[in-house]
Design a protein around this motif. Sequence first.
Motif, PDB file in Angstrom:
ATOM      1  N   SER A  36     -23.801  61.022   3.018  1.00  0.00           N
ATOM      2  CA  SER A  36     -23.163  60.593   4.252  1.00  0.00           C
ATOM      3  C   SER A  36     -23.600  59.166   4.527  1.00  0.00           C
ATOM      4  O   SER A  36     -24.618  58.709   4.010  1.00  0.00           O
ATOM      5  CB  SER A  36     -23.570  61.513   5.410  1.00  0.00           C
ATOM      6  OG  SER A  36     -24.889  61.250   5.790  1.00  0.00           O
ATOM      7  N   SER A  37     -22.821  58.486   5.316  1.00  0.00           N
ATOM      8  CA  SER A  37     -23.169  57.127   5.707  1.00  0.00           C
ATOM      9  C   SER A  37     -24.244  57.199   6.777  1.00  0.00           C
ATOM     10  O   SER A  37     -24.330  58.172   7.520  1.00  0.00           O
ATOM     11  CB  SER A  37     -21.921  56.429   6.233  1.00  0.00           C
ATOM     12  OG  SER A  37     -22.290  55.417   7.129  1.00  0.00           O
ATOM     13  N   GLU A  38     -25.067  56.148   6.870  1.00  0.00           N
ATOM     14  CA  GLU A  38     -26.085  56.158   7.924  1.00  0.00           C
ATOM     15  C   GLU A  38     -25.452  56.092   9.310  1.00  0.00           C
ATOM     16  O   GLU A  38     -26.074  56.459  10.294  1.00  0.00           O
ATOM     17  CB  GLU A  38     -27.061  54.983   7.738  1.00  0.00           C
ATOM     18  CG  GLU A  38     -26.401  53.633   7.847  1.00  0.00           C
ATOM     19  CD  GLU A  38     -27.415  52.492   7.836  1.00  0.00           C
ATOM     20  OE1 GLU A  38     -28.550  52.710   8.241  1.00  0.00           O
ATOM     21  OE2 GLU A  38     -27.031  51.389   7.422  1.00  0.00           O
ATOM     22  N   ASP A  39     -24.193  55.601   9.381  1.00  0.00           N
ATOM     23  CA  ASP A  39     -23.559  55.474  10.693  1.00  0.00           C
ATOM     24  C   ASP A  39     -23.431  56.823  11.384  1.00  0.00           C
ATOM     25  O   ASP A  39     -23.734  56.957  12.564  1.00  0.00           O
ATOM     26  CB  ASP A  39     -22.172  54.833  10.550  1.00  0.00           C
ATOM     27  CG  ASP A  39     -22.286  53.413  10.021  1.00  0.00           C
ATOM     28  OD1 ASP A  39     -23.316  52.778  10.294  1.00  0.00           O
ATOM     29  OD2 ASP A  39     -21.365  52.962   9.317  1.00  0.00           O
ATOM     30  N   GLY A  40     -22.957  57.821  10.624  1.00  0.00           N
ATOM     31  CA  GLY A  40     -22.758  59.134  11.242  1.00  0.00           C
ATOM     32  C   GLY A  40     -23.903  60.083  10.924  1.00  0.00           C
ATOM     33  O   GLY A  40     -23.928  61.202  11.410  1.00  0.00           O
ATOM     34  N   GLY A  41     -24.812  59.634  10.076  1.00  0.00           N
ATOM     35  CA  GLY A  41     -25.909  60.513   9.655  1.00  0.00           C
ATOM     36  C   GLY A  41     -26.846  60.823  10.801  1.00  0.00           C
ATOM     37  O   GLY A  41     -26.854  60.142  11.823  1.00  0.00           O
ATOM     38  N   ASN A  42     -27.641  61.863  10.620  1.00  0.00           N
ATOM     39  CA  ASN A  42     -28.478  62.288  11.740  1.00  0.00           C
ATOM     40  C   ASN A  42     -29.930  61.836  11.605  1.00  0.00           C
ATOM     41  O   ASN A  42     -30.802  62.367  12.263  1.00  0.00           O
ATOM     42  CB  ASN A  42     -28.408  63.814  11.893  1.00  0.00           C
ATOM     43  CG  ASN A  42     -28.874  64.516  10.631  1.00  0.00           C
ATOM     44  OD1 ASN A  42     -29.293  63.860   9.670  1.00  0.00           O
ATOM     45  ND2 ASN A  42     -28.789  65.826  10.610  1.00  0.00           N
ATOM     46  N   CYS A  43     -30.179  60.863  10.731  1.00  0.00           N
ATOM     47  CA  CYS A  43     -31.583  60.446  10.615  1.00  0.00           C
ATOM     48  C   CYS A  43     -31.793  58.983  11.002  1.00  0.00           C
ATOM     49  O   CYS A  43     -32.894  58.455  10.888  1.00  0.00           O
ATOM     50  CB  CYS A  43     -32.118  60.706   9.217  1.00  0.00           C
ATOM     51  SG  CYS A  43     -31.176  59.940   7.933  1.00  0.00           S
ATOM     52  N   THR A  44     -30.738  58.314  11.481  1.00  0.00           N
ATOM     53  CA  THR A  44     -30.880  56.901  11.833  1.00  0.00           C
ATOM     54  C   THR A  44     -31.715  56.706  13.095  1.00  0.00           C
ATOM     55  O   THR A  44     -32.538  55.805  13.160  1.00  0.00           O
ATOM     56  CB  THR A  44     -29.481  56.276  12.066  1.00  0.00           C
ATOM     57  OG1 THR A  44     -28.679  56.583  10.937  1.00  0.00           O
ATOM     58  CG2 THR A  44     -29.576  54.782  12.236  1.00  0.00           C
ATOM     59  N   ASP A  45     -31.510  57.586  14.067  1.00  0.00           N
ATOM     60  CA  ASP A  45     -32.137  57.384  15.384  1.00  0.00           C
ATOM     61  C   ASP A  45     -33.489  58.079  15.508  1.00  0.00           C
ATOM     62  O   ASP A  45     -33.924  58.402  16.607  1.00  0.00           O
ATOM     63  CB  ASP A  45     -31.206  57.913  16.488  1.00  0.00           C
ATOM     64  CG  ASP A  45     -29.918  57.111  16.535  1.00  0.00           C
ATOM     65  OD1 ASP A  45     -29.852  56.097  15.830  1.00  0.00           O
ATOM     66  OD2 ASP A  45     -29.002  57.512  17.251  1.00  0.00           O
TER      67      ASP A  45
END
Lengths: 102, 180
Positions: A36-45
Motif C-alpha cells: 500500500s502507499s504510505e498515503d493511505g497506509g496505517n503506519c504513517t501517523d
Amino acid sequence: MVTIGQPGDPTNDATLPWPADRPRIDAGMVTIDGISSEDGGNCTDVNYDPLVLPSGIEPSDDPLLSARSAAYARSFTLRANEAKQKPPSAVTPKDVKAGGKS
Amino acid sequence: MTAPHDRFAVLSRLLHWVMAVLILAMLFIGVGMVASESPRYDLLVSIHRPIGIVLLVLVAIRLVNRLVNPPPPLPTTLPPLMRLAALASHILLYALMFALPLVGWGMLSAAGYPIVLYEGLQLPPILPRDLMLYAILRHLHTWLAYLLFATFLAHLGAALFHFLIRRDGVFESMASWRRS
C-alpha cells in the motif's frame, strides 16, 4: 529470531556481540502479502517509540533506546507539523506492481 | 518602615511554595529532556508526566483555596498601575498553571501516546487522535512554558521589589514563616 541471553551478557552496549553459543529461537516469519502507499497506509501517523511498551515488557538498560526515543519524538513532531503540506507519495502500489518506476 | 500586613493562610503558603519548587523543577526538566538523548531522557520524560498531573491537581485545589482563603489586600500605598500589574500577572500565572498540564495531556492524547503516570497507572486520552492537533499543541506546550518562565521571573522580580525597595510587607505575606 530471538536470542536468549544469560546473566552477564552485555545489554547496555550494542557494539558488543554475545557469545555465539547462546540459544536462538525462530519465533516467526514476516510474510509480505500486500502493498500500500504510505498515503493511505496505517503506519504513517505513528511514532514507533522503542520506549512505548505494552505492560509486561520492560526496556533494557541499552542507552540506544533513550536516544532513539528522544530523536523519534523530535522527528515525529516535525513530521506531524508538515502532515498537511506533504505531497502525495512518489511511489504508488501501481508503480510497485509494474516493477518500479520507469 | 514595614506596614502591618496580613499574611496568606498557611494552606495558601504551603501550596504556593510546594508548587513553586515543582514548577521550577518542571521548567528545567522540560528543557533538559528535549535537549537530551542520553539515558536521562527516559527518566526525565517519565517524571515530567506525573509531576505535571500533580501540578494540575494542586492548581485546582489552589484555586478553590483562593476563594475560601482570599489573599490579604495589597497595601493602600501601592500605585494603581502596580495593582493592575499584580492582578494581571496573577491571572496569567493561574491560566498558565492550568494550561500547561492540560496542553501536555492533550498533546499526548492527540499523538496517540499512552499517558503513563506510573507503572500500570495510565490516564485516558482527553482529545481525539489527530496529528495536526498534536503538532499545534506540542509547539504550544513549549511556548507556554517559556511564557511561564518569563512570568515566573517577573513574579520573582516583583517579590524582590516589594521586599527590598518598597518594603511594604507584601513579600513577607507569602515568604515569612514566623509564628503568628
